[in-house]
Design a protein around this motif. Structure first.
Motif, PDB file in Angstrom:
ATOM      1  N   GLU A 126      24.368  33.530  75.246  1.00  0.00           N
ATOM      2  CA  GLU A 126      25.097  32.868  74.050  1.00  0.00           C
ATOM      3  C   GLU A 126      25.493  33.878  72.820  1.00  0.00           C
ATOM      4  N   THR A 127      24.569  34.939  72.731  1.00  0.00           N
ATOM      5  CA  THR A 127      24.759  35.926  71.552  1.00  0.00           C
ATOM      6  C   THR A 127      25.080  37.271  72.247  1.00  0.00           C
ATOM      7  N   ASP A 128      26.070  37.869  71.750  1.00  0.00           N
ATOM      8  CA  ASP A 128      26.441  39.530  72.036  1.00  0.00           C
ATOM      9  C   ASP A 128      25.309  40.336  71.372  1.00  0.00           C
ATOM     10  N   GLN A 129      25.082  41.213  71.929  1.00  0.00           N
ATOM     11  CA  GLN A 129      24.823  42.476  71.042  1.00  0.00           C
ATOM     12  C   GLN A 129      25.261  43.779  71.726  1.00  0.00           C
ATOM     13  N   VAL A 130      25.153  44.792  70.917  1.00  0.00           N
ATOM     14  CA  VAL A 130      25.595  46.115  71.293  1.00  0.00           C
ATOM     15  C   VAL A 130      24.431  46.816  72.034  1.00  0.00           C
ATOM     16  N   PRO A 131      24.474  47.417  73.185  1.00  0.00           N
ATOM     17  CA  PRO A 131      23.296  47.705  73.937  1.00  0.00           C
ATOM     18  C   PRO A 131      22.563  49.257  73.268  1.00  0.00           C
ATOM     19  N   VAL A 132      22.513  49.333  72.106  1.00  0.00           N
ATOM     20  CA  VAL A 132      22.100  50.246  71.100  1.00  0.00           C
ATOM     21  C   VAL A 132      20.800  49.621  70.535  1.00  0.00           C
ATOM     22  N   ILE A 133      19.425  50.392  70.935  1.00  0.00           N
ATOM     23  CA  ILE A 133      18.437  49.801  70.261  1.00  0.00           C
ATOM     24  C   ILE A 133      17.813  50.831  69.522  1.00  0.00           C
ATOM     25  N   CYS A 134      17.004  50.416  68.438  1.00  0.00           N
ATOM     26  CA  CYS A 134      16.274  51.303  67.761  1.00  0.00           C
ATOM     27  C   CYS A 134      14.876  51.330  68.213  1.00  0.00           C
ATOM     28  N   VAL A 135      14.394  52.616  68.330  1.00  0.00           N
ATOM     29  CA  VAL A 135      12.914  52.841  68.984  1.00  0.00           C
ATOM     30  C   VAL A 135      12.109  53.594  67.869  1.00  0.00           C
ATOM     31  N   VAL A 194      20.894  47.466  43.250  1.00  0.00           N
ATOM     32  CA  VAL A 194      21.118  47.194  44.650  1.00  0.00           C
ATOM     33  C   VAL A 194      19.728  47.153  45.425  1.00  0.00           C
ATOM     34  N   THR A 195      19.544  46.168  46.313  1.00  0.00           N
ATOM     35  CA  THR A 195      18.514  45.856  47.044  1.00  0.00           C
ATOM     36  C   THR A 195      18.736  45.689  48.598  1.00  0.00           C
ATOM     37  N   ARG A 196      18.093  46.643  49.477  1.00  0.00           N
ATOM     38  CA  ARG A 196      18.423  46.401  50.698  1.00  0.00           C
ATOM     39  C   ARG A 196      16.959  46.725  51.478  1.00  0.00           C
ATOM     40  N   ILE A 197      16.804  46.097  52.616  1.00  0.00           N
ATOM     41  CA  ILE A 197      15.888  46.548  53.608  1.00  0.00           C
ATOM     42  C   ILE A 197      16.244  47.468  54.476  1.00  0.00           C
ATOM     43  N   ASP A 198      15.095  48.575  54.626  1.00  0.00           N
ATOM     44  CA  ASP A 198      15.733  49.597  55.691  1.00  0.00           C
ATOM     45  C   ASP A 198      14.731  49.368  56.872  1.00  0.00           C
ATOM     46  N   PRO A 199      15.171  48.667  57.911  1.00  0.00           N
ATOM     47  CA  PRO A 199      14.232  48.362  59.058  1.00  0.00           C
ATOM     48  C   PRO A 199      14.029  49.328  60.109  1.00  0.00           C
ATOM     49  N   ASP A 200      14.920  50.513  59.957  1.00  0.00           N
ATOM     50  CA  ASP A 200      14.758  51.511  60.743  1.00  0.00           C
ATOM     51  C   ASP A 200      13.864  52.694  60.484  1.00  0.00           C
ATOM     52  N   VAL A 201      13.316  52.615  59.264  1.00  0.00           N
ATOM     53  CA  VAL A 201      12.379  53.641  58.643  1.00  0.00           C
ATOM     54  C   VAL A 201      11.471  54.299  59.607  1.00  0.00           C
ATOM     55  N   ARG A 253      11.457  60.226  65.632  1.00  0.00           N
ATOM     56  CA  ARG A 253      10.566  58.964  65.293  1.00  0.00           C
ATOM     57  C   ARG A 253      11.588  57.763  65.182  1.00  0.00           C
ATOM     58  N   THR A 254      12.886  57.912  64.764  1.00  0.00           N
ATOM     59  CA  THR A 254      13.910  56.770  64.558  1.00  0.00           C
ATOM     60  C   THR A 254      15.009  57.324  65.605  1.00  0.00           C
ATOM     61  N   LEU A 255      14.917  56.317  66.538  1.00  0.00           N
ATOM     62  CA  LEU A 255      15.664  56.784  68.077  1.00  0.00           C
ATOM     63  C   LEU A 255      16.780  55.838  68.256  1.00  0.00           C
ATOM     64  N   GLU A 312      20.586  59.199  73.461  1.00  0.00           N
ATOM     65  CA  GLU A 312      20.645  58.854  71.916  1.00  0.00           C
ATOM     66  C   GLU A 312      22.203  58.821  71.616  1.00  0.00           C
ATOM     67  N   VAL A 313      22.391  57.806  70.673  1.00  0.00           N
ATOM     68  CA  VAL A 313      23.682  57.647  70.197  1.00  0.00           C
ATOM     69  C   VAL A 313      23.480  57.611  68.549  1.00  0.00           C
ATOM     70  N   LEU A 314      24.764  57.402  68.124  1.00  0.00           N
ATOM     71  CA  LEU A 314      24.969  56.977  66.612  1.00  0.00           C
ATOM     72  C   LEU A 314      24.469  55.587  66.514  1.00  0.00           C
TER      73      LEU A 314
END
Lengths: 475, 371
Positions: A375-384, A256-263, A395-397, A426-428
């Motif tokens: 044109e594109t939808d996004q959920v208004p939840v961001i990773c900071v 299994v290989t995945r990128i964790d962009p929220d580290v 540190r990951t918010l 802060e949300v899930l």
């Protein structure tokens, strides 16, 4: 390589006695049967029984496992010049002294080297006992044969029985307790169950940091040699545990290989994979060694699409107050001078305000795109993600920002700075199982042009899936 | 009172604490989802109803893979066809936590459900689902299941066995068994047949918080808890009242015997302020306030007399007057609990709980009748 193979193809005789042979001894005669009334420890219910009809007249009678020339289930394939240890569980109808022998043959079915004989063991009557022998295969020795033989003076008499079960040939010098894929979820048959070698998987999690900004600093989580089934990976960092994006119930396959962009940046992160077998039974956990991403910047990204990421500066107005409140109320009981607190659990960060400055129009556009476009939808939840030197926010918010507000700083005077006020709670993370892949098949397709070129470049699909240098090549 | 550890009782009785609700989804005797994200939970229990508990809650679901959990067909998760919620209350004070089973409820209605969706890589994904659920306890199925034809008990040896046969529910035989006094014809209503059978054991049947059918005695037990005002107490408010509406001084039984003969009996109060007449035959202050009873299991005059005597003892007290009470949230309070209420003047009153309403508020409303 973290797979270990038991080359005995029918190790516990659960369906038939293929690969087991009578060894009646001098002048003796015996037949094999396949009783089902309870086998050796860890080896299910069936076993092989040899019943003597004519007594032997000398030592050396017992049972043989594996064949020097017959192919298929009956052959035990070994690696030449390697160290092995073999274990066999035996039970006799009377007290006997038994030993295990290992014979090695080459591809012409000619014996290579001397017969290795393990320690003679006094086996009590009707008691499962394990025999073992340690051996090396030598030059050209690629087929193995095991023999259970007696050495005491009582001989096998008519009516005596010898039961054999749980045959294991293991690389190295340490013999683990017997197990096979029917009893151990960490193992799998290479082919037909009870007619092929069984593999023990010892998964290893490798975490590789990528510090470049394409699209943002991240790590690759790679699980090597996972057992069949699914896995869910969690990241423990900054005193809390979060599910890794896209690593929820992932079929394990060959890896299994995945990128964790929220580290998170600058803090030690450990990845723990839980493995679940194909029937949904949890197998256990494996953890990686800790990894720290040495980054001193602030990054904002869209959790569902990590390609949308931007480096920003947070101004002094940001995160001045960190409020984590409670649900609940004080209650005065009748006539009480002091109220009591009756409430719920503590909440996450509420009413957090961040002001993010972007250096140029491209970054400002990216920050807008993170919240979606016309044109594109996004959920208004961001990773900071912030470095540890910054204010004590997680540190990951994951922050829900219902009304991102952009303000100009100096563009109207010819500069390039804009700011965006991000206020929210802060949300899930939304849909942790779902994440847009950084590396897509179309990227490698575009890079190589033809499938044959791709096949030449990579030895396996897994290798292709892990070549993140091609990410985004197709645009 | 529901059973709980001593620590849990102490936490609830003294000082501050935290609480929240948890719910698991069950279908076909299998747990399909644990720790549902629930909100806005209301649970109401009322002893005067056949189906004693009802309530509602909202599920706020964010799927790991952005799928919708909105039920579309019969048999889907959360569809109101046998899906059940096991609801628990978690009491927490620092490191102390205890989970108290609160109710085992059928989902009877999903009056509102909505998905919020967005486009993601060319497909529509669900970023959240909100379901509103209406809940009732397991007796709702017994209530809906009326008898096909008038029928009679399969056997007369055991009330509990007959209840098991009638309802198909798992039983906790909390009261001693007794034979059924005669074979009768069940009318339409299965729940009424259950109540009549339970009457023979002197019990009130209810669906317990573990989903089983059990009974509590009609007779008052000794008090199991004390409600107190002041700093040590949990009593927030009590609304006392007095009414003559449901107080009687005479019980008349009118029924039929095995041979369709009339069975009549009455009991009345002849002394004290509730006397039906003065000793000299003149009109008494309370005058006659009769109430009428019938029960098809009572077949002889002697049984009828015993029945009216026991009923008279019950209806001739103030126990029929309901007092609404507000107390600090307490998941252990159950219908049928006999409690002692100590008021501001240090007067003690014994009362029995006949209604409870809980929500996410820090207090709960309890209705009691006094003894």
């Amino acid at each position: 390589m973290t797979q270990t193979v038991n080359p005995v193809k029918n190790p516990s005789a659960e369906t038939n006695t293929a690969g087991f042979y009578v060894l009646p001894g001098t002048s003796g005669a015996a037949v094999l049967s396949n009783p089902t009334d309870g086998g050796a420890p860890g080896a299910s219910t069936d076993y092989v029984r040899s019943t003597w009809s004519t007594a032997s007249t000398a030592a050396g009678g017992g049972m043989q496992i594996g064949h020097a020339s017959n192919a298929g289930v009956e052959r035990i394939d070994l690696v030449a010049g390697a160290q092995y240890v073999a274990g066999v569980w035996v039970r006799a109808s009377k007290a006997k002294t038994l030993a295990l022998q290992a014979l090695i043959f080459n591809t012409s079915a000619t014996q290579v080297g001397a017969t290795a004989t393990g320690a003679a063991v006094d086996v009590p009557a009707n008691t499962w006992t394990r025999l073992s022998v340690s051996f090396t295969t030598g030059v050209g020795g690629v087929r193995g044969q095991l023999r259970v033989v007696d050495s005491d003076a009582t001989r096998w008499l008519a009516g005596n029985t010898l039961d054999v079960d749980a045959v294991m040939v293991w690389p190295g010098t340490t013999l683990p307790p017997y197990s096979d894929p029917s009893t151990n979820g960490w193992m799998a048959w290479q082919g037909v169950p009870h007619a092929s070698p069984s593999v023990l998987f010892t998964p290893v999690i490798q975490v590789t940091p990528f510090l470049d900004e394409n699209p943002s600093p991240r790590v690759e989580v790679f699980i090597q040699d996972p057992p069949p089934g699914t896995t869910t990976v969690k990241r423990t960092a900054d005193r809390r545990t979060m599910t890794v994006s896209g690593m929820v119930g992932v079929p394990t396959g060959s890896g299994v290989t995945r990128i964790d962009p929220d580290v998170p940046f600058g803090v030690s992160a450990t990845y723990t994979a839980e493995f679940v077998d194909v029937n949904g039974t949890p197998l256990g956990y494996v953890s990686s060694s800790p990894v720290t991403l040495d980054v001193d910047d602030v990054w904002i990204s869209q959790p569902l699409d990590p390609r949308l990421a931007v480096k920003v500066d947070l101004t002094d107005e940001s995160a001045t107050e960190l409020k984590r409140g409670f649900d609940g109320d004080t209650v005065y009981t009748q006539g009480a001078a002091l109220p009591r607190w009756i409430g719920g659990r503590r909440r996450a960060l509420e009413g957090l305000k961040l002001v993010a400055e972007t250096a140029n129009d491209a970054d400002a556009d990216m920050l807008q795109d993170i919240f979606g476009t016309y044109e594109t939808d996004q959920v208004p939840v961001i990773c900071v993600r912030t470095p540890p030197s910054y204010s004590r926010i997680p540190r990951t918010l994951f922050l829900a920002v219902p009304a991102p507000a952009e303000t100009d700083i100096n563009r109207r005077y010819g500069g390039s700075l804009t700011a965006m006020t991000l206020s929210g709670d802060e949300v899930l993370r939304p849909a942790p199982g779902l994440v847009a892949a950084l590396l897509r098949y179309q990227d490698t397709d575009a890079f190589y042009g033809t499938y044959s070129a791709i096949d030449t470049a990579y030895g396996s699909y897994l290798a292709r899936d892990r070549d993140y240098s091609k990410a985004g090549f197709a645009g | 009172m529901r059973t709980a550890s001593d620590n849990c009782r102490q936490v609830l009785a003294q000082g501050s604490f935290s609480f929240w609700y948890e719910a698991d989804l069950w279908y076909d005797n299998t747990r399909r989802a644990a720790l549902l994200p629930i909100d806005d939970i209301q649970l109401s229990e009322d002893d005067s109803r056949g189906v004693k508990a009802n309530g509602g809650c909202t599920i706020v679901w964010q799927d790991d893979f952005a799928r919708s959990i909105m039920p579309n067909a019969i048999g889907d998760l959360f569809s109101p066809f046998g899906s059940e919620l096991a609801i628990y209350a978690v009491v927490s004070a620092g490191s102390f936590q205890e989970r108290v089973p609160l109710a085992w409820m059928q989902i009877v209605d999903v009056p509102a459900m909505r998905d919020s969706t967005m486009f993601f890589k060319g497909t529509r994904i669900t970023t959240g689902t909100v379901l509103e659920l209406k809940l009732q306890d397991r007796f709702v199925q017994i209530q809906a299941d009326e008898f096909d034809v008038p029928s009679s008990p399969s056997q007369l040896a055991s009330v509990w066995t007959e209840i098991g046969a009638l309802t198909g529910m798992k039983l906790v035989r909390s009261l001693p068994d007794a034979p059924i006094t005669r074979s009768v014809v069940y009318q339409n209503d299965r729940l009424q047949a259950l109540l009549d059978l339970a009457d023979l054991l002197g019990g009130v049947p209810y669906a317990a918080s573990d989903g089983t059918l059990t009974m509590r005695p009609k007779a008052w037990t000794s008090p199991v808890d004390t409600l107190r005002a002041g700093d040590d107490g949990t009593l927030v408010d009590i609304q006392k009242g007095m009414s003559a509406d449901t107080v009687y001084n005479k019980v008349t039984f009118r029924g039929q015997g095995n041979a369709q003969d009339q069975v009549l009996a009455f009991s009345e109060i002849t002394e004290g302020p509730l006397r039906v007449r003065n000793p000299d035959g003149t009109r008494s202050p309370a005058h006659r306030r009769p109430t009428f009873r019938s029960n098809q299991f009572v077949t002889t005059s002697a049984q009828a007399k015993a029945y009216t005597e026991s009923e008279l003892a019950r209806v001739s007290t103030l126990s029929a007057v309901k007092w609404p009470i507000e107390e600090v949230w307490n998941p252990l309070r159950e219908l049928g609990d006999v409690i002692t209420i100590v008021d501001e003047q240090d007067n003690s009153v014994t009362a029995r709980v006949v209604g409870i309403e809980r929500s996410q508020k820090p207090t709960q409303r309890v209705t009691v009748v006094r003894g």
